[in-house]
Scaffold this active site. Structure first.
Site, PDB file in Angstrom:
ATOM      1  N   HIS A 154       0.819  -1.222   0.000  1.00 22.71           N
ATOM      2  CA  HIS A 154       0.000   0.000   0.000  1.00 22.71           C
ATOM      3  C   HIS A 154       0.851   1.270   0.000  1.00 22.71           C
ATOM      4  CE1 HIS A 154      -4.063  -1.786   0.794  1.00 22.71           C
ATOM      5  NE2 HIS A 154      -3.287  -2.824   1.065  1.00 22.71           N
ATOM      6  N   ASP A 358       3.704   9.169  -0.786  1.00 19.63           N
ATOM      7  CA  ASP A 358       2.418   8.548  -0.443  1.00 19.63           C
ATOM      8  C   ASP A 358       2.118   7.467  -1.465  1.00 19.63           C
ATOM      9  OD1 ASP A 358       0.012   8.248   0.931  1.00 19.63           O
ATOM     10  OD2 ASP A 358      -0.387  10.405   0.964  1.00 19.63           O
TER      11      ASP A 358
HETATM   12  C1  GDG Z   1      -2.083   3.911   3.324  1.00 14.85           C
HETATM   13  C2  GDG Z   1      -1.065   4.570   2.390  1.00 14.85           C
HETATM   14  C3  GDG Z   1      -2.773   4.478   0.567  1.00 14.85           C
HETATM   15  C4  GDG Z   1      -8.317  10.129   8.119  1.00 14.85           C
HETATM   16  N1  GDG Z   1      -8.712  10.873   9.173  1.00 14.85           N
HETATM   17  C5  GDG Z   1      -9.959  10.490   9.470  1.00 14.85           C
HETATM   18  C6  GDG Z   1     -10.344   9.488   8.569  1.00 14.85           C
HETATM   19  N2  GDG Z   1      -9.313   9.283   7.759  1.00 14.85           N
HETATM   20  C7  GDG Z   1      -9.340   8.335   6.647  1.00 14.85           C
HETATM   21  C8  GDG Z   1      -9.421   9.054   5.318  1.00 14.85           C
HETATM   22  C9  GDG Z   1      -8.887   7.984   4.372  1.00 14.85           C
HETATM   23  C10 GDG Z   1      -7.883   7.247   5.256  1.00 14.85           C
HETATM   24  O1  GDG Z   1      -8.150   7.587   6.611  1.00 14.85           O
HETATM   25  C11 GDG Z   1      -6.454   7.684   4.954  1.00 14.85           C
HETATM   26  O2  GDG Z   1      -6.079   7.064   3.764  1.00 14.85           O
HETATM   27  P1  GDG Z   1      -4.825   7.578   2.933  1.00 14.85           P
HETATM   28  O3  GDG Z   1      -4.797   6.817   1.660  1.00 14.85           O
HETATM   29  O4  GDG Z   1      -4.937   9.036   2.728  1.00 14.85           O
HETATM   30  O5  GDG Z   1      -3.525   7.330   3.823  1.00 14.85           O
HETATM   31  P2  GDG Z   1      -2.915   6.160   4.795  1.00 14.85           P
HETATM   32  O6  GDG Z   1      -3.687   6.006   6.031  1.00 14.85           O
HETATM   33  O7  GDG Z   1      -1.490   6.550   4.990  1.00 14.85           O
HETATM   34  O8  GDG Z   1      -3.031   4.814   3.939  1.00 14.85           O
HETATM   35  C12 GDG Z   1      -1.783   5.376   1.324  1.00 14.85           C
HETATM   36  C13 GDG Z   1      -3.657   3.716   1.526  1.00 14.85           C
HETATM   37  O9  GDG Z   1      -2.888   3.008   2.504  1.00 14.85           O
HETATM   38  C14 GDG Z   1      -4.535   2.689   0.798  1.00 14.85           C
HETATM   39  O10 GDG Z   1      -3.763   1.807   0.048  1.00 14.85           O
HETATM   40  O11 GDG Z   1      -3.574   5.299  -0.261  1.00 14.85           O
HETATM   41  O12 GDG Z   1      -0.858   5.931   0.409  1.00 14.85           O
HETATM   42  O13 GDG Z   1      -0.164   5.398   3.119  1.00 14.85           O
HETATM   43  O14 GDG Z   1      -9.895   7.080   4.008  1.00 14.85           O
HETATM   44  O15 GDG Z   1     -10.743   9.443   5.071  1.00 14.85           O
HETATM   45  N3  GDG Z   1     -11.558   8.901   8.595  1.00 14.85           N
HETATM   46  C15 GDG Z   1     -12.436   9.324   9.551  1.00 14.85           C
HETATM   47  N4  GDG Z   1     -12.111  10.281  10.468  1.00 14.85           N
HETATM   48  C16 GDG Z   1     -10.897  10.890  10.456  1.00 14.85           C
HETATM   49  O16 GDG Z   1     -10.636  11.763  11.288  1.00 14.85           O
HETATM   50  N5  GDG Z   1     -13.652   8.772   9.616  1.00 14.85           N
END
Ligand code: GDG
Length: 476
Positions: A154, A358
């Site tokens: 990921h 990322d």
């Molecule tokens: C890894 C990789 C890759 C965040 N704050 C809240 C909340 N979130 C949710 C967001 C989003 C998720 O968390 C974050 O996803 P990301 O993709 O931006 O980043 P990582 O957590 O680092 O994920 C990344 C991912 O895996 C999938 O393969 O895209 O590159 O690092 O869904 O909405 N959700 C809620 N409250 C919050 O305060 N409900």
């Protein structure tokens, strides 16, 4: 008759009704095949907790293994998040080399392999997620498992030079070669992974693009992950109580949503918003940055440091720019409800994704899905997020360039409606094309059709179908 699907991931949903894009996609795939999902239990191990605990059973079974506190410290916080995470995110300066980290990481993977081996049939498909389980296929092969095993990373695939930071750098390619399919987020990640194999004397390239590594063949491909696009758009379409969300945040609202991680580029984002405030005309409409940044891995020193740094910058900028009835930066250091988040995305005229590295970044996709297509906001997206590979109509920025990001905020707020609509439509198409259901089905169908692995002699007499002939190894 195809076998069942077995999924291994660090996190596993413990509730009855899983939610969230990735979890739902895996859940749906498992329901179809009646399989097994194994992950780490959120509670530490007690005496005798070294087996698998069943946590849910429906059309498939969810089981968890327990980590002792020492394993949590050395395997999860240690090797996974103080070695592999910084290594893959271009922060080799933060890598902490400790023998016990690596030993525990290998020991946990060995234990999980032992717990799983007898439950995997030869015709099953195993789907392993992320950097917590890089050596898992190797351990399963050692136990005689011949089923197809796929891996999805990921996070970004590290550049070749960075791998030398590992205590035993040669292991990385060997770990990956025990899988049949290695899935990565982007074409750039795939290129870096292939470069690693090209530079390794143990690897040869086959005519069909797969890599022969010692006695195994592995395919490497990109599968950009996405979200449940329609479900998220539905969530964001303002129920009445959401209409007032962010109403007191001024006419112009830019939103950021990230786990508080040093890879997300938050200090520069705050600095860029400060530069934007410095540059705006005195009579310009009030603008706010709403930053939601729930805590993560707080026992790792680098995460405590980023929190301190961010709070110091936010305090300084608010001190300089606040008025008696106005605070320009709202920084929320806890998670907010997903429906509220969706409503806030829709309310915000711009979204800042400024990652320094990322894998993909799902926030970028959620923001686009949440917009009103008739009056959409503008996505400002780091070139270093995997999402930028396909979302080329976002306002792409260099997250190291504070001036460029400040200009992008002003451009987003001033952008004419027609341009906003055109950019949004192009980004939404990219989000739809990578919907998480597409991602899961593409990965699994590729795993089921990729070149069969060579069988391990101790459990299979036949060597399996003949391999395609190796081609000359390309110079690295
Ligand atoms: C890894 C990789 C890759 C965040 N704050 C809240 C909340 N979130 C949710 C967001 C989003 C998720 O968390 C974050 O996803 P990301 O993709 O931006 O980043 P990582 O957590 O680092 O994920 C990344 C991912 O895996 C999938 O393969 O895209 O590159 O690092 O869904 O909405 N959700 C809620 N409250 C919050 O305060 N409900």
């Amino acid at each position: 008759m195809p076998g069942k699907l077995v999924v291994v991931s660090n996190r596993i949903p413990t509730g009855a009704a899983p939610s969230g894009g990735l979890v739902v996609a895996v859940h749906d795939a498992l329901r179809g095949s009646g399989g097994l999902w194994v992950g780490a239990h959120p509670d530490p191990a007690g005496p005798g907790d070294d087996g698998l605990t069943e946590i849910a059973r429906d059309s498939y079974t969810r089981c968890a293994f327990h980590l002792t506190e020492e394993e949590y410290d050395n395997y999860y916080l240690g090797f996974a998040n103080s070695v592999l995470w910084p290594l893959c995110h271009g922060r080799t300066d933060l890598v902490e080399i400790e023998r016990r980290y690596e030993e525990t990481y290998l020991a946990v993977n060995r234990r999980v392999a032992r717990l799983l081996a007898d439950r995997i049939g030869d015709d099953d498909q195993v789907w392993v997620h992320d950097y917590h389980f890089l050596p898992l296929a190797q351990e399963l092969r050692r136990l005689g498992v011949v089923a197809r095993i796929g891996f999805f990373l990921h996070i970004p695939f590290p550049p070749l030079g960075a791998l030398s930071t590992l205590p035993t750098p040669d292991d990385f390619a060997a770990w990956l070669s025990a899988f049949d399919l290695v899935g990565l987020q982007t074409r750039g990640d795939t290129a870096r992974c292939l470069e690693m194999f090209r530079s390794d004397p143990r690897a040869e390239f086959m005519r069909d693009g797969t890599v022969k590594f010692r006695d195994r063949v592995v395919a490497v491909r990109s599968f950009p992950i996405g979200i449940e696009t329609d479900a998220f758009a539905e969530l964001a379409r303002a129920p009445e109580e959401q209409a007032a969300l962010g109403a007191d945040m001024g006419e112009k609202l830019v939103i950021g949503v990230d786990r508080l991680d040093y890879s997300k580029g938050l200090p520069n984002r705050f600095r860029a918003f400060g530069a934007f405030l410095d540059d705006r005309a005195p009579d310009a409409p009030r603008a706010s940055l709403l930053q939601i940044a729930p805590p993560t891995r707080e026992r790792v020193a680098a995460y405590r440091a980023i929190r301190t740094e961010l709070e110091e910058i936010a305090g300084r900028l608010n001190g300089a720019h606040s008025e008696l009835d106005w605070t320009p930066i709202r920084y929320i250091h806890h998670a907010v409800d997903r429906a509220v988040l969706a409503g806030l995305y829709r309310r915000a005229g711009a979204c800042l994704v400024t990652s320094l590295a990322d894998g993909m970044n799902l926030v970028a996709k959620e923001y686009v899905a949440a917009q009103d297509p008739e009056d959409p906001g503008v996505l400002i997206l780091s070139r270093f997020a995997g999402a930028a590979e396909d979302m080329t109509e976002a306002l792409l920025v260099n997250p190291y360039d504070i001036g460029e990001m400040a200009t992008a905020i002003a451009t987003a707020f001033d952008m004419p409606l027609e341009e906003r609509r055109a950019r949004h439509a192009a980004c939404l198409e990219a989000v739809r094309e990578t919907d998480v259901s597409v991602w899961a089905s593409n990965f699994l169908s590729c795993l089921s059709t990729c070149v069969p692995t060579m069988r391990m002699p101790e459990r299979r007499a036949s060597a399996g179908p003949e391999m395609t002939r190796p081609v000359e190894k390309e110079p690295s």
